[in-house]
Motif scaffolding. Structure first.
Motif, PDB file in Angstrom:
ATOM      1  N   HIS A 109      46.467   7.997  74.567  1.00 51.65           N
ATOM      2  CA  HIS A 109      47.531   8.862  75.062  1.00 51.65           C
ATOM      3  C   HIS A 109      48.782   8.758  74.177  1.00 51.65           C
ATOM      4  O   HIS A 109      49.232   7.676  73.831  1.00 51.65           O
ATOM      5  N   GLY A 110      49.310   9.917  73.789  1.00 54.06           N
ATOM      6  CA  GLY A 110      50.587   9.960  73.075  1.00 54.06           C
ATOM      7  C   GLY A 110      50.510   9.817  71.586  1.00 54.06           C
ATOM      8  O   GLY A 110      51.558   9.793  70.921  1.00 54.06           O
ATOM      9  N   SER A 111      49.337   9.717  70.982  1.00 63.22           N
ATOM     10  CA  SER A 111      49.228   9.542  69.526  1.00 63.22           C
ATOM     11  C   SER A 111      48.698  10.813  68.875  1.00 63.22           C
ATOM     12  O   SER A 111      47.895  11.538  69.464  1.00 63.22           O
ATOM     13  N   SER A 112      49.155  11.075  67.638  1.00 70.59           N
ATOM     14  CA  SER A 112      48.716  12.275  66.917  1.00 70.59           C
ATOM     15  C   SER A 112      49.088  12.148  65.451  1.00 70.59           C
ATOM     16  O   SER A 112      49.875  11.272  65.053  1.00 70.59           O
ATOM     17  N   PHE A 113      48.509  13.040  64.642  1.00 71.17           N
ATOM     18  CA  PHE A 113      48.803  13.075  63.207  1.00 71.17           C
ATOM     19  C   PHE A 113      48.684  14.512  62.717  1.00 71.17           C
ATOM     20  O   PHE A 113      47.714  15.210  63.032  1.00 71.17           O
ATOM     21  N   GLN A 114      49.686  14.950  61.970  1.00 74.49           N
ATOM     22  CA  GLN A 114      49.690  16.282  61.379  1.00 74.49           C
ATOM     23  C   GLN A 114      49.994  16.166  59.886  1.00 74.49           C
ATOM     24  O   GLN A 114      50.839  15.349  59.485  1.00 74.49           O
ATOM     25  N   ARG A 115      49.322  16.996  59.090  1.00 67.65           N
ATOM     26  CA  ARG A 115      49.561  16.968  57.644  1.00 67.65           C
ATOM     27  C   ARG A 115      49.481  18.389  57.083  1.00 67.65           C
ATOM     28  O   ARG A 115      48.532  19.126  57.352  1.00 67.65           O
ATOM     29  N   PHE A 116      50.471  18.719  56.274  1.00 66.47           N
ATOM     30  CA  PHE A 116      50.477  19.977  55.533  1.00 66.47           C
ATOM     31  C   PHE A 116      50.500  19.620  54.047  1.00 66.47           C
ATOM     32  O   PHE A 116      51.337  18.818  53.609  1.00 66.47           O
ATOM     33  N   SER A 117      49.576  20.183  53.269  1.00 64.04           N
ATOM     34  CA  SER A 117      49.463  19.792  51.863  1.00 64.04           C
ATOM     35  C   SER A 117      49.291  21.010  50.970  1.00 64.04           C
ATOM     36  O   SER A 117      48.689  22.012  51.350  1.00 64.04           O
ATOM     37  N   LEU A 118      49.837  20.901  49.751  1.00 66.47           N
ATOM     38  CA  LEU A 118      49.682  21.894  48.695  1.00 66.47           C
ATOM     39  C   LEU A 118      49.312  21.164  47.408  1.00 66.47           C
ATOM     40  O   LEU A 118      49.815  20.063  47.144  1.00 66.47           O
ATOM     41  N   ARG A 119      48.456  21.788  46.616  1.00 60.28           N
ATOM     42  CA  ARG A 119      48.073  21.192  45.331  1.00 60.28           C
ATOM     43  C   ARG A 119      47.819  22.294  44.315  1.00 60.28           C
ATOM     44  O   ARG A 119      47.306  23.367  44.651  1.00 60.28           O
ATOM     45  N   SER A 120      48.173  21.997  43.045  1.00 54.34           N
ATOM     46  CA  SER A 120      47.958  22.960  41.968  1.00 54.34           C
ATOM     47  C   SER A 120      47.558  22.226  40.701  1.00 54.34           C
ATOM     48  O   SER A 120      48.157  21.197  40.361  1.00 54.34           O
ATOM     49  N   ASN A 121      46.530  22.723  40.020  1.00 58.37           N
ATOM     50  CA  ASN A 121      46.089  22.212  38.719  1.00 58.37           C
ATOM     51  C   ASN A 121      46.012  23.376  37.735  1.00 58.37           C
ATOM     52  O   ASN A 121      45.432  24.416  38.042  1.00 58.37           O
ATOM     53  N   LEU A 122      46.573  23.174  36.555  1.00 57.81           N
ATOM     54  CA  LEU A 122      46.568  24.216  35.525  1.00 57.81           C
ATOM     55  C   LEU A 122      46.286  23.580  34.176  1.00 57.81           C
ATOM     56  O   LEU A 122      46.940  22.609  33.787  1.00 57.81           O
ATOM     57  N   VAL A 157      52.799   7.423  66.776  1.00 58.16           N
ATOM     58  CA  VAL A 157      52.002   6.221  67.055  1.00 58.16           C
ATOM     59  C   VAL A 157      51.680   6.135  68.538  1.00 58.16           C
ATOM     60  O   VAL A 157      50.532   5.948  68.938  1.00 58.16           O
ATOM     61  N   GLY A 158      52.700   6.308  69.378  1.00 52.73           N
ATOM     62  CA  GLY A 158      52.468   6.364  70.825  1.00 52.73           C
ATOM     63  C   GLY A 158      51.930   5.074  71.392  1.00 52.73           C
ATOM     64  O   GLY A 158      52.611   4.358  72.113  1.00 52.73           O
ATOM     65  N   THR A 159      50.686   4.741  71.064  1.00 49.89           N
ATOM     66  CA  THR A 159      50.017   3.585  71.649  1.00 49.89           C
ATOM     67  C   THR A 159      49.644   2.606  70.553  1.00 49.89           C
ATOM     68  O   THR A 159      48.941   2.972  69.616  1.00 49.89           O
ATOM     69  N   ASP A 160      50.128   1.391  70.634  1.00 54.11           N
ATOM     70  CA  ASP A 160      49.744   0.378  69.655  1.00 54.11           C
ATOM     71  C   ASP A 160      48.684  -0.538  70.263  1.00 54.11           C
ATOM     72  O   ASP A 160      48.237  -0.347  71.402  1.00 54.11           O
ATOM     73  N   ASN A 161      48.285  -1.542  69.493  1.00 53.75           N
ATOM     74  CA  ASN A 161      47.220  -2.434  69.960  1.00 53.75           C
ATOM     75  C   ASN A 161      47.619  -3.203  71.217  1.00 53.75           C
ATOM     76  O   ASN A 161      46.779  -3.500  72.076  1.00 53.75           O
ATOM     77  N   ASN A 162      48.912  -3.548  71.356  1.00 56.98           N
ATOM     78  CA  ASN A 162      49.360  -4.272  72.540  1.00 56.98           C
ATOM     79  C   ASN A 162      49.201  -3.418  73.795  1.00 56.98           C
ATOM     80  O   ASN A 162      48.863  -3.925  74.873  1.00 56.98           O
ATOM     81  N   THR A 163      49.454  -2.115  73.668  1.00 53.51           N
ATOM     82  CA  THR A 163      49.307  -1.221  74.813  1.00 53.51           C
ATOM     83  C   THR A 163      47.854  -1.131  75.248  1.00 53.51           C
ATOM     84  O   THR A 163      47.535  -1.090  76.444  1.00 53.51           O
ATOM     85  N   ILE A 164      46.950  -1.076  74.280  1.00 52.48           N
ATOM     86  CA  ILE A 164      45.520  -1.004  74.602  1.00 52.48           C
ATOM     87  C   ILE A 164      45.063  -2.277  75.295  1.00 52.48           C
ATOM     88  O   ILE A 164      44.305  -2.238  76.274  1.00 52.48           O
ATOM     89  N   ILE A 165      45.532  -3.422  74.812  1.00 49.96           N
ATOM     90  CA  ILE A 165      45.183  -4.692  75.467  1.00 49.96           C
ATOM     91  C   ILE A 165      45.722  -4.718  76.893  1.00 49.96           C
ATOM     92  O   ILE A 165      45.057  -5.193  77.827  1.00 49.96           O
ATOM     93  N   LEU A 181      54.269   3.237  79.254  1.00 48.52           N
ATOM     94  CA  LEU A 181      54.867   2.875  77.969  1.00 48.52           C
ATOM     95  C   LEU A 181      54.550   3.904  76.887  1.00 48.52           C
ATOM     96  O   LEU A 181      55.417   4.289  76.103  1.00 48.52           O
ATOM     97  N   ALA A 182      53.306   4.354  76.842  1.00 45.94           N
ATOM     98  CA  ALA A 182      52.919   5.327  75.827  1.00 45.94           C
ATOM     99  C   ALA A 182      53.637   6.656  76.015  1.00 45.94           C
ATOM    100  O   ALA A 182      53.804   7.416  75.062  1.00 45.94           O
ATOM    101  N   SER A 183      54.081   6.925  77.251  1.00 44.17           N
ATOM    102  CA  SER A 183      54.723   8.199  77.548  1.00 44.17           C
ATOM    103  C   SER A 183      56.218   8.186  77.244  1.00 44.17           C
ATOM    104  O   SER A 183      56.777   9.216  76.851  1.00 44.17           O
ATOM    105  N   ILE A 184      56.872   7.054  77.428  1.00 40.98           N
ATOM    106  CA  ILE A 184      58.342   7.050  77.332  1.00 40.98           C
ATOM    107  C   ILE A 184      58.858   6.494  76.009  1.00 40.98           C
ATOM    108  O   ILE A 184      59.997   6.770  75.635  1.00 40.98           O
TER     109      ILE A 184
END
Length: 603
Positions: free
Chosen positions: A343-356, A379-387, A420-423
Motif C-alpha cells: 500500500h502506498g508505493s509506486s514508481f513512474q519513469r519518463f525517458s527519451l533517448r537519441s542516437n545519431l 516508497v510508502g512502505t518500508d521493510n519495517n512496515t511490512i514486519i 503509517l503507509a497512508s500518512i
C-alpha cells in the motif's frame, strides 16, 4: 487342470499389477551442476528428461535435482551455448559442462574502450542480448540480468518499485568497501552505488533501449578500467539506427502484480486460543474477557490482505530508426507506471533517448547520443512496515468506527502499518541527463584515432514528512519534515589510438593505447524541521526555525589515466592479451598518486 489354469491366471494378473510399481521403483534421484568451460555455474539452464515433460531450471549455483529412470537421457540447454545430451547410466551426481555456441563466437562483444570477436576473448565475458530484455518485464536493467548471467548474483534490497539491488560478480570481493560493479553505458561510466534500499541509478535506464549487456568478470577483462573495476564491469549498449527505410516500433504491456504466497499466521480465533493457553500456564499473562469463547470469534484482521494489494503496471515504448549510407539515427521514448503491491508505493519513469551516427568525410566519422529521464518514486512502505504487518495483532482493526486509523491496546505492539503507509510522505524525484559524442578518423589502413567526450548529470530530491498521530494507545507527538537535495556531475574526455591488422593469413594483432581525464562532482544538502502547527504544510519554512537543522557536504574528484591493450592471435588458436593502466587521482592528499594495473592473459 482347471486349478492350474486359474493359478497361472492369478500369477499373470499379479505381474501386470506390479509392473508399474516395479518401474517406478527403478527411478533414482539425480543431482548435478551445470557450468561453463570456465567452471562458472549457469543459472537458469534447462535440464529436461528426453522425450518427456520432466525438467527443471538450475538455481543460482547451477544446481539441479530430478527423479529419473536409471537409463534416462538428459537434454541440457542454455542461451548462447550448444545443447548437450547426457546419458544418466545409473549415476546420481553429474557435472555437465556446456560449450559456447560456435556461431555465437563470431559475435562482436563490447569490451573496455572497444570491441572484439567473442572467439578472440581471453578474459571472462558473459553477454545478455536483446531477446532477454523482450522476455522479461523489468523496471530496471539489473532485473534483466537476474538469473541470466553466469557468475552474477542479484538480490533485491527492497520490494519498492524502482528500488535498488545488490549485484555481485563472482561473490564478495571486499570487507570494508563497496562490492558493486561499475556500469558503462555507451562509454559513460555511471554511479554504481545501489546498495541502499531506495536509490537506484540503474532505474533511470529504459530496458527497451538496450541491445546488449556484456559482463566483464575477471582481471584480464576488467584491468583496462583499473581499480574501479575490481568488482567487475557491466557494459551496456543501446540501440542505434541502421541504413534503410524509417522503422516505427511501438511496444506496450499491461499487467497486474500480487503476492505469490502469504505467510500462514494466526487468525483471531487461533490467536485467542493461543492467548488462553499462555494465560493458563504463565502467571504473568492475564486472562482476557474478550477471549472467553474463541469459537464465537471471527477471523479478525488479516494484515497481509490489508497491506498488500493487486497492483497495476503499464509500460509504453515507441522508437523511430533508419537512415542512409552516410547517416543513421534512432530515437525512442518511454513511459512506465508501476504500482507497488504494498500500500502506498509506486514508481513512474519518463525517458527519451537519441542516437545519431554520420560519415562526415570518407575518412572521418562522428556521432552523438543523449538520454533524458525523469522519475518519481513513492516508497510508502518500508521493510519495517511490512514486519509490523506480520506481527500485528488480529484483534486490531484497520480503522475505527469514526473512520480514523485504529491501533493496538498493547504498548509493546507495533503501530498500524496501513495507517503509517497512508500518512507518511516518503518520495523521491530524480532527473538524469546523459550524453556521449565522438569523432573517429581513419589515419591509415587499420589505424584509427577516436576522441570522445561524455557526461552524466543527476538531480535527486528526497521528501520525508512524519505527521503526528494516535493509533490506539500508540501516539506520535512530533511532526518532522526532512528534505534532501543531491546533485552529481560527471564528465570525461578520452583519446584512443587503435591499430588492427592481419598478416600472412594467420597472424592477427590489435593494439590500442589511450588517454582519459575525468571529473566527478557531488553535492548534498539536508534540511530538517520540527514544531509544525499542523500537517497541511510540510514545507521546512513552516516549522520551528529555532529547532531546524541544516547540513551539507560536497566532494570533487579528478582522474587522469593512461591505458593500453595488446592482442595477438596465431591461426585463431593461440591467443595472447596484455593490458595495462595507470591512474592519477585527486583523492590522495598530494593529488598526484599513481597506480599501475597490469594484466596478462594467455590462451
Amino acid at each position: 487342470m482347471k486349478c492350474t489354469v486359474t493359478y497361472l491366471r492369478s500369477i499373470v494378473l499379479w505381474l501386470v499389477c506390479m509392473t508399474p510399481l516395479w518401474a517406478f521403483s527403478q527411478n533414482i534421484t539425480v543431482t548435478g551442476t551445470v557450468q561453463d568451460e570456465a567452471g562458472d555455474p549457469l543459472i537458469g539452464a534447462t535440464v529436461q528428461q528426453k522425450g518427456s515433460g520432466n525438467g527443471i531450471a538450475t538455481d543460482v549455483d547451477g544446481h539441479f535435482k530430478l527423479s529419473l529412470p536409471k537409463n534416462a537421457t538428459l537434454v541440457v540447454s542454455y542461451v548462447g551455448y550448444t545443447t548437450q545430451t547426457v546419458a544418466v547410466d545409473g549415476r546420481t551426481n553429474l557435472t555437465i559442462v556446456l560449450k559456447e555456441d560456435s556461431e555465437v563466437l563470431d559475435e562482436v562483444v563490447v569490451v573496455g574502450y572497444g570491441q572484439m570477436k567473442r572467439s578472440d576473448l581471453t578474459g571472462s565475458v558473459t553477454s545478455v542480448g536483446e531477446d532477454a530484455v523482450k522476455k522479461s518485464i523489468a523496471t530496471s536493467v539489473d532485473q534483466v540480468l537476474q538469473g541470466r548471467a553466469a557468475g552474477v548474483q542479484i538480490q533485491a534490497n527492497s520490494g519498492t518499485p524502482g528500488a535498488s539491488t545488490s549485484i555481485r560478480i563472482r561473490g564478495i570481493n571486499s570487507l570494508n568497501a563497496t562490492n558493486q560493479p561499475i556500469f558503462v553505458i555507451d562509454g559513460v561510466v555511471i554511479d554504481s552505488t545501489t546498495d541502499d534500499e531506495t536509490s537506484n541509478p540503474l532505474s533511470s535506464i529504459n530496458p527497451s533501449d538496450i541491445v546488449s549487456m556484456d559482463i566483464l568478470k575477471d582481471a584480464s577483462a576488467t584491468a583496462i578500467y583499473g581499480s574501479r573495476a575490481s568488482n567487475g564491469v557491466i557494459m551496456i549498449t543501446t540501440k542505434r539506427g541502421k541504413a534503410g527505410e524509417a522503422t516505427v516500433t511501438y511496444d506496450m504491456y499491461l499487467g497486474w502484480q500480487e503476492m505469490p504466497k502469504k505467510y500462514d499466521l494466526l487468525n483471531l480465533r487461533e490467536y485467542a486460543e493461543h492467548h488462553n493457553y499462555r494465560a493458563e500456564y504463565i502467571s504473568s499473562v492475564d486472562q482476557s474477557a474478550a477471549f472467553i469463547r474463541p469459537d464465537l470469534l471471527g477471523k479478525g484482521t488479516d494484515w497481509q490482505d490489508e497491506l498488500f494489494r493487486k497492483a497495476f503496471m503499464m509500460n509504453h515504448s515507441i522508437s523511430v530508426s533508419g537512415g542512409n549510407d552516410r547517416t543513421t539515427y534512432a530515437f525512442s521514448g518511454g513511459y512506465l507506471d508501476q504500482e507497488g503491491i504494498a500500500h502506498g508505493s509506486s514508481f513512474q519513469r519518463f525517458s527519451l533517448r537519441s542516437n545519431l551516427d554520420t560519415q562526415i568525410k570518407s575518412w572521418l566519422r562522428g556521432g552523438v547520443n543523449f538520454s533524458f529521464t525523469d522519475s518519481k518514486q513513492v516508497v510508502g512502505t518500508d521493510n519495517n512496515t511490512i514486519i509490523s504487518a506480520l506481527i500485528q495483532q488480529p484483534t486490531v482493526a484497520v480503522t475505527s468506527p469514526d473512520g480514523s486509523f485504529d491501533g493496538p491496546d498493547d504498548v509493546w505492539m507495533p503501530d498500524n502499518p496501513v495507517g503509517l503507509a497512508s500518512i507518511i510522505t516518503n518520495k523521491n524525484k530524480k532527473t538524469n541527463f546523459r550524453f556521449n559524442g565522438y569523432l573517429e578518423a581513419t589515419l591509415y589502413k587499420g589505424l584509427t584515432l577516436k576522441t570522445e567526450i561524455s557526461g552524466d548529470y543527476n538531480l535527486n530530491k528526497y521528501y520525508y514528512y512524519m505527521p503526528d498521530y494516535t493509533f490506539g494507545i500508540k501516539t506520535q507527538d512530533i511532526r518532522t519534515s526532512r528534505w534532501t537535495k543531491t546533485d552529481t556531475k560527471y564528465w570525461s574526455w578520452r583519446n584512443i589510438l587503435n591499430y588492427n591488422n592481419t598478416f600472412a593469413g594467420k597472424h592477427s594483432i590489435n593494439l590500442m593505447v589511450g588517454q582519459e581525464v575525468s571529473k566527478s562532482y557531488w553535492e548534498t544538502q539536508v534540511g530538517t524541521a520540527t514544531g509544525f502547527l499542523n500537517n497541511t504544510t510540510p514545507d521546512l519554512s513552516a516549522g520551528d526555525i529555532s529547532a531546524s537543522t541544516t547540513t551539507g557536504s560536497r566532494n570533487i574528484n579528478t582522474l587522469a589515466s593512461f591505458f593500453g591493450r595488446a592482442f595477438y592471435s596465431f591461426d585463431d588458436r593461440y591467443l595472447l592479451t596484455a593490458t595495462i593502466r595507470r591512474d592519477g587521482s585527486s583523492k590522495f592528499a598530494d593529488g598526484e598518486k599513481w597506480g599501475w594495473f597490469p594484466a596478462v592473459a594467455l590462451a
